[in-house]
Design an enzyme around this catalytic site. Structure first.
Site, mmCIF file in Angstrom:
data_model
loop_
_atom_site.group_PDB
_atom_site.id
_atom_site.type_symbol
_atom_site.label_atom_id
_atom_site.label_comp_id
_atom_site.label_asym_id
_atom_site.label_seq_id
_atom_site.Cartn_x
_atom_site.Cartn_y
_atom_site.Cartn_z
ATOM 1 C CG HIS A 89 -0.319 -0.383 2.504
ATOM 2 N ND1 HIS A 89 0.669 0.591 3.016
ATOM 3 C CD2 HIS A 89 -0.200 -1.318 3.395
ATOM 4 C CE1 HIS A 89 1.261 0.007 4.263
ATOM 5 N NE2 HIS A 89 0.729 -1.062 4.430
ATOM 6 C CG HIS A 134 4.366 -1.558 1.844
ATOM 7 N ND1 HIS A 134 3.033 -1.837 1.686
ATOM 8 C CD2 HIS A 134 5.040 -2.222 2.948
ATOM 9 C CE1 HIS A 134 2.941 -2.861 3.006
ATOM 10 N NE2 HIS A 134 3.727 -3.029 3.635
HETATM 11 P P1 AMP Z 1 5.059 -5.303 5.898
HETATM 12 O O1 AMP Z 1 5.081 -5.780 4.250
HETATM 13 O O2 AMP Z 1 3.924 -4.930 6.298
HETATM 14 O O3 AMP Z 1 5.737 -6.334 7.117
HETATM 15 O O4 AMP Z 1 5.879 -3.965 5.990
HETATM 16 C C1 AMP Z 1 7.156 -3.893 5.248
HETATM 17 C C2 AMP Z 1 7.841 -2.574 5.626
HETATM 18 O O5 AMP Z 1 6.757 -1.506 5.421
HETATM 19 C C3 AMP Z 1 7.955 -2.889 7.240
HETATM 20 O O6 AMP Z 1 9.234 -2.177 7.320
HETATM 21 C C4 AMP Z 1 6.946 -1.879 7.687
HETATM 22 O O7 AMP Z 1 7.260 -1.278 8.742
HETATM 23 C C5 AMP Z 1 6.684 -0.847 6.447
HETATM 24 N N1 AMP Z 1 5.171 -0.350 6.691
HETATM 25 C C6 AMP Z 1 4.264 -1.123 6.939
HETATM 26 N N2 AMP Z 1 3.133 -0.199 7.033
HETATM 27 C C7 AMP Z 1 3.548 1.201 6.824
HETATM 28 C C8 AMP Z 1 3.041 2.599 6.953
HETATM 29 N N3 AMP Z 1 1.750 2.721 7.182
HETATM 30 N N4 AMP Z 1 4.019 3.483 7.000
HETATM 31 C C9 AMP Z 1 4.990 3.423 6.918
HETATM 32 N N5 AMP Z 1 5.638 2.069 6.647
HETATM 33 C C10 AMP Z 1 4.828 1.189 6.767
#
Ligand code: AMP
Length: 319
Positions: free
Chosen positions: A58, A61
């Site tokens: 989203h 990311h």
């Molecule tokens: P995930 O795939 O959700 O495990 O996240 C991958 C990376 O994206 C991780 O470093 C998360 O902290 C970051 N991330 C996920 N959601 C957000 C958000 N709303 N704002 C900023 N970074 C995010």
């Protein structure tokens, strides 16, 4: 499927199409070495970045990848749903897998290479025997309700940092960075600690949380919320903004008010709301109630809304 060229396309020059898709570590290394070499000027170091994700991307990311893009020459994004960090197999099974849409978003955000391995590439001999331990940093908060989650996360992040790092025969000097979202504050603290404790040659960058216009922290899990639940979940960020405003005014935080705000929303089942030290994640008892707020801190919150577990946080002070 994505139309990104395979690195095995007969050694043709890299097409302008981005991102390039690597399914194996060998492909990742080949592509990364080629991109690092292309555009190298003399002995000037090339800047290489990794952004680890589990896909279902989203704009949060997207923001992370844009931050990496702005400061680096070659940006690798990994997309891998890591079974080791799911304590509940049903949660793993229903985790959204949307690679085609992810590739579009990553193209737009400027990723160069997407490393999307099969499980057999990451864990060729099954679950690894030798594990990393996140220690007491990984036992509390998210770790308390998801036993083994952070150790499983470290198992894959340690490997990804290694695979996406400067290729062994890098043709130029390389400065290596990895980008993580502040959204997963406990994960970030644990990764920072692992990199320090194990002397990984990589700089870790934190990128602020991206929220919906209403304030909900963007998450791959938000798609499982009904409109009514999504509206109810806003109480979490409202509670965090309340504490942020008090911290900025150097007023007592009066954390109980934030807890009461969340408790007033019947669809939201609060797990924890805690003011902690941003590095050690130890509770900051002195800073959270009646005394005027000073210094730096981090507020962590987690709650269940229906079947969906949501986490959010807010740095306070200069942290
Ligand atoms: P995930 O795939 O959700 O495990 O996240 C991958 C990376 O994206 C991780 O470093 C998360 O902290 C970051 N991330 C996920 N959601 C957000 C958000 N709303 N704002 C900023 N970074 C995010």
């Amino acid at each position: 499927m994505n139309s990104a060229p395979s690195p095995h396309d007969g050694g043709t020059p890299l097409a302008p199409t981005r991102p390039l898709l690597a399914r194996t570590v060998a492909e990742l290394r080949t592509l990364s070495a080629r991109l690092l070499e292309e555009g190298a000027v003399g002995g000037t170091p090339r800047r290489l970045a990794l952004v680890p994700t589990m896909g279902a991307l989203h704009e949060g990311h997207g923001h992370l990848v844009r931050a990496a893009r702005a400061a680096n020459d070659v940006v690798v994004v990994s997309v891998f749903v890591n079974p080791l960090q799911f304590d509940d197999p049903a949660d793993y099974d229903r985790y959204p897998r949307t690679l085609d849409a992810d590739l579009e978003l990553l193209d737009d955000a400027g990723a160069d290479i997407v490393f999307a391995p099969e499980e057999s590439e990451v864990y060729p001999d099954g679950p690894p025997l030798v594990r990393l331990s996140s220690g007491k940093l990984g036992e509390k908060f998210e770790g308390a309700s998801r036993p083994g989650h952070f150790d499983g996360m470290l198992a894959v992040v340690a490997q990804l940092l290694h695979h996406a790092g400067p290729p062994p025969l890098a043709p130029v000097p390389v400065e290596y960075s990895a980008y993580f979202g502040q959204k997963d504050a406990q994960q970030l603290a644990i990764v920072r600690r692992m990199v320090a404790d194990l002397a990984y040659p990589v700089r870790i960058h934190a990128v602020p949380i991206v929220r919906s216009p209403e304030g909900l922290a963007l998450s791959s899990r938000n798609r499982f919320l009904s409109p009514e639940q999504a509206e109810a979940a806003l109480v979490l960020s409202r509670a965090l903004f309340l504490l942020r405003d008090r911290a900025q005014a150097h007023e007592p935080l009066m954390v109980d008010d934030a807890e009461a705000l969340i408790a007033s929303q019947p669809l939201v089942d609060l797990d924890y709301l805690e003011v902690v030290d941003p590095d050690t994640l130890e509770p900051l008892a002195f800073n959270c109630r009646e005394t005027p707020f000073t210094g730096t801190a981090l507020v962590l919150v987690a709650a269940r809304v229906g079947n969906v577990r949501l986490i959010d946080n807010m740095p306070l002070g200069d942290s």
